[in-house]
Scaffold this active site. Structure first.
Site, PDB file in Angstrom:
ATOM      1  N   ASP A   9      26.432  38.859  35.870  1.00 39.23           N
ATOM      2  CA  ASP A   9      26.617  39.725  37.541  1.00 39.23           C
ATOM      3  C   ASP A   9      26.013  38.493  38.275  1.00 39.23           C
ATOM      4  O   ASP A   9      24.176  38.458  37.844  1.00 39.23           O
ATOM      5  CB  ASP A   9      26.071  41.378  38.033  1.00 39.23           C
ATOM      6  CG  ASP A   9      27.521  42.081  37.401  1.00 39.23           C
ATOM      7  OD1 ASP A   9      28.492  41.435  36.344  1.00 39.23           O
ATOM      8  OD2 ASP A   9      27.274  43.078  36.715  1.00 39.23           O
ATOM      9  N   ASP A 131      39.118  49.064  39.716  1.00 36.77           N
ATOM     10  CA  ASP A 131      37.418  49.324  39.047  1.00 36.77           C
ATOM     11  C   ASP A 131      37.524  50.804  39.814  1.00 36.77           C
ATOM     12  O   ASP A 131      37.757  51.584  41.114  1.00 36.77           O
ATOM     13  CB  ASP A 131      36.629  48.336  40.507  1.00 36.77           C
ATOM     14  CG  ASP A 131      36.615  47.371  40.015  1.00 36.77           C
ATOM     15  OD1 ASP A 131      36.369  47.386  39.332  1.00 36.77           O
ATOM     16  OD2 ASP A 131      35.957  46.219  40.583  1.00 36.77           O
TER      17      ASP A 131
END
Length: 240
Positions: A9, A131
């Site tokens: 990330d 998500d």
């Protein structure tokens, strides 16, 4: 055997991890994304998961320089998510070396365009990123919640060639408390022609072995590696 996909990330070109998608709860790791990707390549990793957290907030890719460097290492596949909101963004990501583009917010906010991309580029290149928070799909870097469920998205996009979906349980992400295994088992049974990637909560190789035992095909691992709960040697052994 289940495929392990390590995650990197990115914020400001650095490796970070969030807890439950909260940008205010981020931890920066003292290793460059390129060095981390090189270690994964040496461990036999076939696919790498890159998330542009800056891009998710800014609505355009922000860390393409990192993608170019990582793609140059020769990893078989790099999947990229974060900030892809237009055809130009999509082409930039592919040109920078990504093998797959993960589309989340746009699929919710502009489903017609996502359908068009699925049909043009194919389900082998375009991945749906879903998500979930309390059963509903979150968008815009997990800062907004929609009224849609994962099943709403599946029923809409399956006729257009959807083949791969990354489902992240936000409540589990970065918490090292184990994944929502039953969620993924149920999705795989309901949609047997789609590959679901487990994302969120992996704390150890035991979690991964259990997912493998339950028939899941892919799993993303991030914080557990940074926190030395899963070693690169274990990845190498698993991939040998």
């Amino acid at each position: 055997m289940i495929e392990i996909i390590p995650a990197i990330d990115l914020i400001d070109g650095r490796c970070v991890r969030l807890s439950q998608g909260d940008y205010g709860k981020q931890r920066v790791y003292d290793v460059s994304p390129v060095d981390m990707a090189r270690r994964y390549a040496e461990a036999g990793v076939k696919r790498l998961h890159l998330v542009d957290l800056d891009g998710a907030k800014a609505s355009h890719p922000c860390n393409l320089a990192s993608l170019r460097e990582i793609a140059s290492l020769g990893l078989p596949d790099v999947e990229w998510g974060g900030g892809i909101k237009s055809r130009e963004h999509l082409e930039e990501v592919f040109a920078a070396g990504a093998g797959h583009a993960i589309i989340g917010s746009l699929a919710v906010k502009n489903p017609e365009l996502f359908e068009a991309w699925l049909e043009e580029f194919g389900g082998d290149k375009i991945i749906l990123g879903a998500d979930l928070r309390d059963g509903k799909v979150s968008v815009s870097g997990w800062l907004e919640d929609s009224s849609l469920s994962i099943h709403d998205l599946m029923e809409r996009f399956l006729p257009h060639g959807l083949k791969e979906v990354i489902v992240t349980d936000i409540s589990k992400d970065g918490m090292l408390q184990g994944p929502s295994t039953e969620l993924y088992v149920e999705l795989s049974r309901r949609y047997p022609d789609v590959i679901f990637t487990v994302s969120g909560g992996i704390s150890s190789m035991d979690d991964i072995r259990e997912l493998d035992r339950r028939g899941l095909q892919r799993v993303i691992v991030g914080k557990a590696i940074y926190e030395n709960r899963i070693s690169l040697d274990q990845l190498k052994e698993f991939n040998s």
